[in-house]
Design an enzyme around this catalytic site. Structure first.
Site, PDB file in Angstrom:
ATOM      1  N   SER A   1      40.371  37.969  37.834  1.00 10.29           N
ATOM      2  CA  SER A   1      40.899  39.297  38.133  1.00 10.29           C
ATOM      3  C   SER A   1      41.428  39.508  39.618  1.00 10.29           C
ATOM      4  CB  SER A   1      40.038  40.403  37.512  1.00 10.29           C
ATOM      5  OG  SER A   1      40.311  41.628  38.054  1.00 10.29           O
TER       6      SER A   1
ATOM      7  N   TYR B   1      32.254  45.584  36.726  1.00 13.15           N
ATOM      8  CA  TYR B   1      33.443  44.728  36.638  1.00 13.15           C
ATOM      9  C   TYR B   1      33.913  43.842  37.776  1.00 13.15           C
ATOM     10  CZ  TYR B   1      38.274  43.449  35.109  1.00 13.15           C
ATOM     11  OH  TYR B   1      39.454  42.784  34.756  1.00 13.15           O
TER      12      TYR B   1
END
Length: 260
Positions: free
Chosen positions: A152, A165
């Protein structure tokens, strides 16, 4: 004079996945479904996976030998359950795409430990478990094995209100490098793709927020949200013989976000 048509055919052959079995986690929809479809078009037999949302529609759309599997990667037993199912169906796994992921949005001081642990289990621990199972299956074969992790932009940046996350995706980037170091001598390439802002169900809230949507688009040189097909080429490259000398890298596919 060199036959350019023949040379072209040869290089394109490196991207073919005929005879390969690819397991793509979290592929019931979104980026995972797009990757599964691309790998199938390149000749792979694909194992598509879902949990709360079944992957049967994705498998049906892809057709051919595509098969849907269901397993809960939020459970410590989920990775082994999934891998065992795929092995029983296809006998091997040549390509593993660790795409499954979850996100929990909350102020850091309010994040419950159970929510933190769930995000880490799905995004990082199950990824390690599946990679380990795949490597054990791949080691000793003459043909290289391929593991592609979906990282990510928050593998590089901290984000806001998504501490678990961000921690998990930072871990994905570092784990990719660690596994690549160990398994390259055993003919397994481990790489990661870090998608930018893609139009998926995970980003619906951001897309719907007029201010945040504008801010995001202003930062992306390409001027648009990514679509699942924008990730397909990178995933195919890292899954194919074309990337046999590429390992331990985190490839950004972000419309230029990280270069801004």
């Amino acid at each position: 004079m060199e036959n350019t048509s023949s040379a072209s055919s040869h290089i394109l052959d490196l991207f073919r996945l005929d005879g390969k079995v690819a397991l793509i986690t979290g592929s019931a929809s979104g980026l995972g479904a797009g990757i599964a479809g691309a790998l199938a078009q390149a000749g792979a037999t694909v194992a598509v996976h879902g949990n709360r949302r079944a992957a049967t529609d994705t498998a049906s759309t892809i057709g051919g030998t595509a098969h849907a599997f269901r397993a809960d990667l939020g459970s410590t037993e989920g990775a082994e359950d999934l891998f065992s199912q795929v092995k029983a169906q296809f006998g091997k796994v040549d390509i593993l795409i660790n795409n499954a992921g979850t996100i929990h949005r909350a102020a850091a001081e309010e994040v419950a430990l159970a929510d933190w642990q769930q995000v880490l289990q799905v995004n990082l621990t199950s990824l390690f478990q599946l990679s380990q199972l795949a490597a054990r299956d791949m080691i000793g074969r003459s043909a290289p094995g391929k593991i592609v992790n979906i990282a990510s932009l928050l593998s590089f940046q901290g984000g806001i209100r998504v501490p678990a996350y961000a921690a998990s995706k930072g871990g994905v980037a570092q784990l990719t490098k660690a596994l690549a170091n160990e398994w390259a001598p055993k003919h397994i390439q481990v790489n990661a793709i870090a998608p930018g802002y893609f139009a998926t169900t995970n980003t619906e809230a951001l897309q719907a927020d007029e201010t945040r949507n504008r801010q995001i688009l202003e930062r992306i040189p390409a001027g648009r949200w990514g679509q699942p097909q924008d990730l397909a080429g990178a995933a195919l490259f890292l899954s194919s013989r074309a990337s046999d000398y590429v390992t331990g890298t985190v490839l950004t596919v972000d419309g230029g976000w990280m270069g801004r």
